[in-house]
Design an enzyme around this catalytic site. Structure first.
Site, PDB file in Angstrom:
ATOM      1  N   GLY A  87     -11.152   2.268   3.730  1.00 41.11           N
ATOM      2  CA  GLY A  87      -9.995   2.003   2.864  1.00 41.11           C
ATOM      3  C   GLY A  87     -10.242   0.977   1.774  1.00 41.11           C
ATOM      4  O   GLY A  87      -9.880   1.179   0.616  1.00 41.11           O
ATOM      5  N   SER A  88     -10.855  -0.126   2.124  1.00 38.79           N
ATOM      6  CA  SER A  88     -11.042  -1.209   1.138  1.00 38.79           C
ATOM      7  C   SER A  88     -12.455  -1.240   0.566  1.00 38.79           C
ATOM      8  O   SER A  88     -12.815  -2.195  -0.136  1.00 38.79           O
ATOM      9  CB  SER A  88     -10.738  -2.556   1.806  1.00 38.79           C
ATOM     10  N   ILE A 132       0.837  -1.202   0.000  1.00 39.11           N
ATOM     11  CA  ILE A 132       0.000   0.000   0.000  1.00 39.11           C
ATOM     12  C   ILE A 132       0.874   1.254   0.000  1.00 39.11           C
ATOM     13  O   ILE A 132       0.615   2.208  -0.753  1.00 39.11           O
ATOM     14  CB  ILE A 132      -0.974  -0.013   1.200  1.00 39.11           C
ATOM     15  N   ASP A 163      -8.850   7.624   8.489  1.00 40.68           N
ATOM     16  CA  ASP A 163      -9.839   6.613   8.072  1.00 40.68           C
ATOM     17  C   ASP A 163      -9.967   5.525   9.128  1.00 40.68           C
ATOM     18  O   ASP A 163     -10.860   4.694   9.052  1.00 40.68           O
ATOM     19  CB  ASP A 163      -9.395   5.990   6.735  1.00 40.68           C
ATOM     20  N   GLU A 178     -12.688   1.946  17.286  1.00 39.38           N
ATOM     21  CA  GLU A 178     -13.781   2.109  16.304  1.00 39.38           C
ATOM     22  C   GLU A 178     -15.009   1.319  16.717  1.00 39.38           C
ATOM     23  O   GLU A 178     -14.863   0.194  17.188  1.00 39.38           O
ATOM     24  CB  GLU A 178     -13.335   1.579  14.917  1.00 39.38           C
ATOM     25  N   THR A 215      -4.318   5.518   7.221  1.00 39.49           N
ATOM     26  CA  THR A 215      -5.201   4.457   6.708  1.00 39.49           C
ATOM     27  C   THR A 215      -4.740   3.109   7.244  1.00 39.49           C
ATOM     28  O   THR A 215      -5.140   2.071   6.722  1.00 39.49           O
ATOM     29  CB  THR A 215      -5.167   4.394   5.160  1.00 39.49           C
ATOM     30  N   ALA A 216      -3.867   3.120   8.265  1.00 39.68           N
ATOM     31  CA  ALA A 216      -3.285   1.867   8.756  1.00 39.68           C
ATOM     32  C   ALA A 216      -4.149   1.302   9.883  1.00 39.68           C
ATOM     33  O   ALA A 216      -5.107   0.561   9.631  1.00 39.68           O
ATOM     34  CB  ALA A 216      -1.852   2.111   9.202  1.00 39.68           C
ATOM     35  N   ARG A 217      -3.853   1.675  11.105  1.00 38.77           N
ATOM     36  CA  ARG A 217      -4.678   1.295  12.246  1.00 38.77           C
ATOM     37  C   ARG A 217      -4.695   2.469  13.215  1.00 38.77           C
ATOM     38  O   ARG A 217      -3.680   3.146  13.426  1.00 38.77           O
ATOM     39  CB  ARG A 217      -4.122   0.053  12.949  1.00 38.77           C
ATOM     40  N   HIS A 242     -13.434   4.108   8.257  1.00 41.67           N
ATOM     41  CA  HIS A 242     -12.692   2.899   7.865  1.00 41.67           C
ATOM     42  C   HIS A 242     -13.172   2.368   6.506  1.00 41.67           C
ATOM     43  O   HIS A 242     -13.660   1.235   6.398  1.00 41.67           O
ATOM     44  CB  HIS A 242     -12.795   1.813   8.944  1.00 41.67           C
TER      45      HIS A 242
HETATM   46  C1  DGY Z   1      -8.038  -4.694   6.497  1.00 35.67           C
HETATM   47  O1  DGY Z   1      -8.292  -5.552   5.652  1.00 35.67           O
HETATM   48  O2  DGY Z   1      -7.354  -4.931   7.493  1.00 35.67           O
HETATM   49  C2  DGY Z   1      -8.558  -3.337   6.267  1.00 35.67           C
HETATM   50  O3  DGY Z   1      -8.334  -2.483   7.323  1.00 35.67           O
HETATM   51  C3  DGY Z   1     -10.034  -3.379   5.915  1.00 35.67           C
HETATM   52  O4  DGY Z   1     -10.309  -2.198   5.217  1.00 35.67           O
END
Ligand code: DGY
Length: 318
Positions: free
Chosen positions: A287-288, A158, A262, A267, A236-238, A285
């Site tokens: 991201g995906s 990423i 994000d 959460e 966008t990680a954790r 959250h």
């Molecule tokens: C994951 O797959 O860990 C992502 O944070 C989900 O968006």
């Protein structure tokens, strides 16, 4: 008779259809988070479980997990909601979904970079609330991205995809990673072998490291003090990679111009002060969260379960 698969959350249609072809699905009516006990109840007599980000797959879960469940596949690449040591002790295989959410997550990192830099939350609120008075030379002036320096913490798939996109904005790219990458994976970025060397270079900083005992709370006052004044951080990680109190203090003092987030500790019950700050650009959250990526994640999770049930090697395990 089909094997029984526990599914904790509602799946995308294409994934649900494929799962139903091979398994007897045991799930909930709604789509709310289930408690540990609710998931365990579903697991009685089941063969496998498909869980999601945020499910409490902790040591207590594995203590109570019926012996019939020998694989837990998560609908995520991240496994910080799973006690991996407890899974190993119990002899349960954990599958995850690496490799398929690279582009979607890099796109969201870029949405955060641009949204935070260009004050998108404030602008959108004005349009929605009908408080936009007129065009004016000083209206909601933000920070130019083009030509600035971008720092990337964690140059995995990423991080590399974020760097690749940054080239389109003529940015100077810097990164920290445990090891330097071969030139064809650096996308012209300059390697720094320590965070201390990276941080002073970053007008923008994008986090792409997993949540580990080493990275938890890493973005604290000391870390932030090493960034140039007025820097912008995106995550966008954790969420727990950030010390919320310290980030909020830096956003209030002006040490940081803005943050794009994000992901959040705890959460969806995020630190409420983020909501009141004008210089935050916040997403839940996502991201995906594209149809293409969520289907690919679901299929990868099912590939893991299918392989295990067929007595084959599980393709993506941790
Ligand atoms: C994951 O797959 O860990 C992502 O944070 C989900 O968006």
């Amino acid at each position: 008779m089909k094997p029984v698969l526990v599914v904790t959350r509602r799946l995308p249609d294409a994934v649900a259809e494929r799962a139903a072809q091979s398994y007897d699905i045991r799930t909930q009516e709604g789509d709310d988070p289930l408690s540990r006990n609710e998931i365990l109840t579903l697991c009685h007599g089941a063969d496998a479980a498909l869980v999601s980000v945020g499910d409490p797959i902790d040591a207590a879960f594995f203590e109570e997990l019926p012996d019939s469940v020998k694989i837990v596949a998560t609908f995520s690449v991240g496994t910080d909601h799973i006690d991996l040591a407890a899974a190993k002790k119990k002899g349960v295989i954990i599958g995850n979904t690496p490799g398929v959410l690279t582009d979607a997550t890099a796109d969201i990192a870029w949405l955060l970079i641009l949204g935070a830099a260009r004050r998108a939350s404030e602008g959108e609120a004005e349009v929605r609330n009908a408080t936009w008075s007129s065009w004016r030379p000083t209206h909601l002036m933000g920070t130019q991205v083009t030509g600035k320096k971008l720092g990337i913490v964690g140059m995995g798939r990423i991080g590399q995809a974020v760097a690749k996109r940054a080239r389109g904005f003529d940015m100077e790219i810097h990164y920290y990673n445990r090891r330097q990458l071969p030139a064809d994976q650096e996308f012209g970025a300059t390697y720094h072998n320590s965070m201390d060397a990276l941080l002073p270079q970053c007008d923008f900083l994008s986090l792409h490291c997993p949540s580990t005992p080493e990275t938890r709370g890493m973005v604290n006052t000391d870390f932030i003090s090493k960034l140039p004044d007025g820097a912008i951080i995106v995550n966008t990680a954790r969420g727990d990679v950030v010390n919320d109190g310290d980030l909020i203090a830096a956003l209030k003092s002006g040490k940081l111009t803005a943050a794009g987030l994000d992901v959040f500790a705890g959460e969806p019950n995020i630190e409420p002060a983020y909501r009141d700050l004008k210089n935050t650009f916040l997403l839940p959250h996502l991201g995906s969260a594209t149809v293409e990526t969520r289907n690919a994640m679901g299929f990868r999770a099912l590939d893991n379960i299918d392989a295990f049930i067929a007595g084959k090697d599980v393709p993506f395990t941790v």
